[in-house]
Design a protein around this motif. Structure first.
Motif: not given
Ligand SMILES: Nc1nc2c(ncn2[C@@H]2O[C@H](COP(=O)(O)OP(=O)(O)OP(=O)(O)O)[C@@H](O)[C@H]2O)c(=O)[nH]1
Length: 331
Positions: A275-284
């Motif tokens: 499973g994968f996801t894009e990392i954003s600058g707002y993530d923790v």
């Protein structure tokens, strides 16, 4: 060379051993050498691609900076990296330059510290040798602390530190006007399918061997700059840089295919769900893990041995966006 005072040596060692990042540690070592041992010239050459003769140079101080590394020096650097041993090099001005290999936490030579040899050579070599030994011992300690003992991949504790840096870098890049979002960061979770059956059927030792082989296949088939971790159990994760979701999916699909056809000793075929996801600058970090986890379970529930992307599943209406506010998850 003047004899450094105990106080100045200790103060340098405190700075050196306070570092946790390889790059800062290298700089700190070179700075220490420059201050204490050889105020002539210290440069760190990091091997970016040894086959294509590409090195980056970090000037510590006092050295004449040359943007293009002269060919004889290039050869000496390559020799030093490949042999893992100290070498000598005579520069164009006939000064003797000592080249010392710096090893990564995996104990592979990755950089060279070049020090212009001062007049009192024997004392210089002795102190330099000792400092490099302290550096190496410290790298080994860092390695033990950062890595999983069974597979040698980075461990979960290290993930928390590294992912924070990745998020900060995304924030900086998105604030820069010249960045057109050409490189994105992705987070993927790999989970071995029906791994419990492997343990039940063949025993834990064979199970461990599968985990070890799997981690080796990760290292072998994914790029050097990808950050690969074992989270514990049969769960592995990676942080990847790619242009877009399609490119990331292609990389992960290719890897899935490699695992599917690899003959695992005794066990034979093993498959993985991803499973994968894009990392954003707002993530923790917990949000990133949650999204990848949700898409991993989608893959598990839809036949296993496949790659799922969180953003695509949400867009297709197959998953509801997972909005996390504080500790409360809203669906
Ligand atoms: N050999 C070995 N087994 C481990 C280790 N850590 C966790 N496991 C086993 O990994 C298995 C994980 O099984 P589950 O998560 O229940 O699921 P699964 O059988 O992999 O099935 P799916 O994930 O649903 O495809 C358990 O049997 C754990 O005991 C380890 O370090 N070594």
């Amino acid at each position: 060379m003047q004899s450094p005072s105990i106080k100045s040596v200790l103060s340098k060692l405190i700075t050196l051993t306070g570092e946790r990042e390889t790059h800062s540690l290298e700089i700190s070592l070179a700075q220490t050498l420059f201050d204490l041992v050889a105020p002539g010239a210290v440069v760190i050459y990091r091997a970016l691609n040894i086959e294509q003769h590409i090195f980056s140079a970090t000037l510590i101080d006092g050295a004449p900076f040359q943007e293009i590394i002269p060919r004889p020096l290039l050869h000496a650097l390559e020799k030093c990296i490949k042999s893992g041993n100290a070498c000598e090099y005579q520069d164009e001005g006939q000064a003797l330059v000592m080249l010392y290999p710096l090893k990564s936490s995996k104990n592979e030579p990755v950089a060279v510290v070049a020090i212009q040899s001062p007049e009192h050579e024997s004392q210089f070599r002795e102190v330099t040798g000792m400092l490099l030994q302290i550096y190496q011992n410290f790298m080994e300690l860092m390695n033990d602390n950062e890595r999983d003992t069974l597979t040698g991949l980075l461990n979960r504790k290290t993930f928390e530190r590294k992912i924070g840096k990745v998020i900060t870098r995304i924030q900086h890049l998105s604030n820069r006007e010249e960045d057109h979002g050409e490189h994105k960061q992705f987070f993927a979770i790999f989970d071995i399918d029906h791994f419990k059956n492997v343990n039940d059927q063949y025993g834990h030792l064979v199970g461990d061997e599968v985990l070890l082989r799997f981690s080796q296949l990760m290292t072998l088939n994914l790029r050097d700059k990808d950050l690969l971790f074992r989270f514990g159990g049969e769960e592995f994760v990676g942080v990847f840089e790619c242009r877009n979701i399609d490119e990331m999916k292609m990389v992960l699909e290719r890897f899935r295919g490699k695992i599917e056809v690899f003959p695992f000793p005794q066990v034979g075929q093993v498959t993985i769900s991803t499973g994968f996801t894009e990392i954003s600058g707002y993530d923790v970090s917990s949000q990133i893990i949650d999204r990848a986890d949700v898409s991993l379970y989608y893959a598990k529930n839809h036949g296993r041995n496949q790659v799922s992307n969180y953003e695509e599943l949400v867009e297709a209406g197959l998953l509801q966006e997972n909005k996390i506010e504080g500790d409360i998850e809203l669906f």
